[in-house]
Design a protein around this motif. Sequence first.
Motif, PDB file in Angstrom:
ATOM      1  N   GLY A  32       0.795  -1.210   0.000  1.00  0.00           N
ATOM      2  CA  GLY A  32       0.000   0.000   0.000  1.00  0.00           C
ATOM      3  C   GLY A  32       0.829   1.263   0.000  1.00  0.00           C
ATOM      4  N   VAL A  33       0.234   2.292  -0.587  1.00  0.00           N
ATOM      5  CA  VAL A  33       0.815   3.630  -0.605  1.00  0.00           C
ATOM      6  C   VAL A  33      -0.290   4.584  -0.171  1.00  0.00           C
ATOM      7  CG1 VAL A  33       1.866   5.433  -2.005  1.00  0.00           C
ATOM      8  CG2 VAL A  33       2.329   3.042  -2.522  1.00  0.00           C
ATOM      9  N   PHE A  34       0.004   5.411   0.823  1.00  0.00           N
ATOM     10  CA  PHE A  34      -0.936   6.416   1.309  1.00  0.00           C
ATOM     11  C   PHE A  34      -0.312   7.782   1.079  1.00  0.00           C
ATOM     12  CE2 PHE A  34      -2.340   9.221   4.748  1.00  0.00           C
ATOM     13  CZ  PHE A  34      -3.705   9.196   4.521  1.00  0.00           C
ATOM     14  N   ARG A  35      -1.075   8.691   0.468  1.00  0.00           N
ATOM     15  CA  ARG A  35      -0.583  10.030   0.175  1.00  0.00           C
ATOM     16  C   ARG A  35      -1.610  11.050   0.674  1.00  0.00           C
ATOM     17  NH1 ARG A  35       0.200   6.633  -3.971  1.00  0.00           N
ATOM     18  NH2 ARG A  35      -1.806   7.066  -4.896  1.00  0.00           N
ATOM     19  N   SER A  67      -4.890   6.749  -1.825  1.00  0.00           N
ATOM     20  CA  SER A  67      -4.133   5.564  -1.445  1.00  0.00           C
ATOM     21  C   SER A  67      -4.323   4.470  -2.489  1.00  0.00           C
ATOM     22  CB  SER A  67      -4.553   5.056  -0.061  1.00  0.00           C
ATOM     23  OG  SER A  67      -5.871   4.574  -0.096  1.00  0.00           O
ATOM     24  N   THR A  68      -3.346   3.604  -2.550  1.00  0.00           N
ATOM     25  CA  THR A  68      -3.390   2.417  -3.392  1.00  0.00           C
ATOM     26  C   THR A  68      -3.149   1.233  -2.472  1.00  0.00           C
ATOM     27  OG1 THR A  68      -2.498   3.667  -5.237  1.00  0.00           O
ATOM     28  CG2 THR A  68      -2.368   1.281  -5.391  1.00  0.00           C
ATOM     29  N   ASN A  69      -4.097   0.317  -2.428  1.00  0.00           N
ATOM     30  CA  ASN A  69      -4.026  -0.798  -1.491  1.00  0.00           C
ATOM     31  C   ASN A  69      -4.247  -2.116  -2.231  1.00  0.00           C
ATOM     32  OD1 ASN A  69      -4.030   0.939   0.962  1.00  0.00           O
ATOM     33  ND2 ASN A  69      -6.021   1.497   0.127  1.00  0.00           N
ATOM     34  N   ARG A  70      -3.343  -3.035  -2.043  1.00  0.00           N
ATOM     35  CA  ARG A  70      -3.499  -4.383  -2.586  1.00  0.00           C
ATOM     36  C   ARG A  70      -3.469  -5.388  -1.447  1.00  0.00           C
ATOM     37  NH1 ARG A  70       0.127  -4.980  -8.066  1.00  0.00           N
ATOM     38  NH2 ARG A  70      -1.134  -3.553  -9.302  1.00  0.00           N
TER      39      ARG A  70
END
Length: 169
Positions: A87-90, A127-130
């Motif tokens: 995951g990436v949280f911005r 955010s991008t969550n896998r």
Amino acid sequence: MKKLLALSITYFSFLGVYAQNLDLSKFALPEYKRNELQFSLAGNNSSGNTNNFDKDGNDQGNSYNYNTNNNFNGNLYSFHNSERFQGVFRTGYAVQSPQVNNNKMENLNLTQSNKSRSNYYNYYVSSTNRFYFPSKWFIEADPQMSINYYNYNYRTVYSFNDPNLNSIS
């Protein structure tokens, strides 16, 4: 021509090195968490004074300019990688405030003053969550939100330099 041949042979020899069979099924990314906080400040201020003359050299008045523009940005990035989750949280905040432009033109009879002011605010979260499952499939969710606000004011003021002209109705 010899240089071109030598470069192409070198290129294809490197290409052969990278074209080997690699078994990526045994490769696993390391587990890590990383947070990053960034700030930036920027400013741009200018002013100017111009004397205006007609083609005969007669004084036609002055022009004054003043401009300012200031920016502030703050961002938070969070990266996470594990066996079950990537995951990436911005999130971030941007302010452009205030942007001010003052222009004043004076001649013998009339003064014209133009003033503008603008403010800009932006807040965003994304955010991008896998989420990975043991059966080698995943679900991805990418929520995003952004709030923007922009305010602009403009005003022109005319005033007479001759006191006798102010009394004319």
